[in-house]
Design an enzyme around this catalytic site. Sequence first.
Site, PDB file in Angstrom:
ATOM      1  N   HIS A  25       0.872  -1.176   0.000  1.00  0.00           N
ATOM      2  CA  HIS A  25       0.000   0.000   0.000  1.00  0.00           C
ATOM      3  C   HIS A  25       0.907   1.223   0.000  1.00  0.00           C
ATOM      4  O   HIS A  25       1.544   1.520   1.004  1.00  0.00           O
ATOM      5  CB  HIS A  25      -0.904   0.007   1.236  1.00  0.00           C
ATOM      6  CG  HIS A  25      -1.787   1.211   1.298  1.00  0.00           C
ATOM      7  ND1 HIS A  25      -3.108   1.174   0.893  1.00  0.00           N
ATOM      8  CD2 HIS A  25      -1.549   2.475   1.699  1.00  0.00           C
ATOM      9  CE1 HIS A  25      -3.631   2.374   1.059  1.00  0.00           C
ATOM     10  NE2 HIS A  25      -2.700   3.181   1.550  1.00  0.00           N
ATOM     11  N   HIS A  27       1.562   5.388  -1.152  1.00  0.00           N
ATOM     12  CA  HIS A  27       1.038   6.688  -1.567  1.00  0.00           C
ATOM     13  C   HIS A  27       2.012   7.249  -2.592  1.00  0.00           C
ATOM     14  O   HIS A  27       3.185   6.869  -2.637  1.00  0.00           O
ATOM     15  CB  HIS A  27       0.898   7.613  -0.359  1.00  0.00           C
ATOM     16  CG  HIS A  27      -0.188   7.177   0.557  1.00  0.00           C
ATOM     17  ND1 HIS A  27      -1.427   7.761   0.587  1.00  0.00           N
ATOM     18  CD2 HIS A  27      -0.236   6.173   1.473  1.00  0.00           C
ATOM     19  CE1 HIS A  27      -2.189   7.160   1.473  1.00  0.00           C
ATOM     20  NE2 HIS A  27      -1.481   6.175   2.026  1.00  0.00           N
ATOM     21  N   CYS A  58      -3.964  10.310   3.295  1.00  0.00           N
ATOM     22  CA  CYS A  58      -3.666   9.627   4.551  1.00  0.00           C
ATOM     23  C   CYS A  58      -3.945  10.577   5.713  1.00  0.00           C
ATOM     24  O   CYS A  58      -3.269  11.604   5.829  1.00  0.00           O
ATOM     25  CB  CYS A  58      -2.210   9.165   4.568  1.00  0.00           C
ATOM     26  SG  CYS A  58      -1.780   8.281   6.072  1.00  0.00           S
ATOM     27  N   ASN A  67      -3.234   7.841  -3.158  1.00  0.00           N
ATOM     28  CA  ASN A  67      -2.835   6.449  -3.345  1.00  0.00           C
ATOM     29  C   ASN A  67      -2.308   6.241  -4.757  1.00  0.00           C
ATOM     30  O   ASN A  67      -2.455   7.107  -5.623  1.00  0.00           O
ATOM     31  CB  ASN A  67      -4.026   5.533  -3.089  1.00  0.00           C
ATOM     32  CG  ASN A  67      -4.500   5.646  -1.659  1.00  0.00           C
ATOM     33  OD1 ASN A  67      -3.763   5.369  -0.733  1.00  0.00           O
ATOM     34  ND2 ASN A  67      -5.733   6.085  -1.469  1.00  0.00           N
TER      35      ASN A  67
END
Length: 83
Positions: A25, A27, A58, A67
């Site tokens: 995950h 960014h 976030c 993202n």
Amino acid sequence: ATPPEVLRMLEKVAGRVPVSHLAGHFHDTYGMGIANLHAAYEFGLRVFDASVGGLGGCPYAPGAGGNIATEDAVWLFHGMGFK
């Protein structure tokens, strides 16, 4: 993060958790999201989060980029020869 930082983190985590149980995950802060995804893929991860158009952010990191865009991830993997 940068690709070398991602790899260092994955090396430490993989010592405790099987790579097959990990997902990425990232960014897109400073435009590094796809580079970090690629580094994690090369390390062995095969599951990644992404969002259409890179939407999101976030709440724990003010100013962090969105993202990874799904279309950027598709472009990367298509360019690597995956369908």
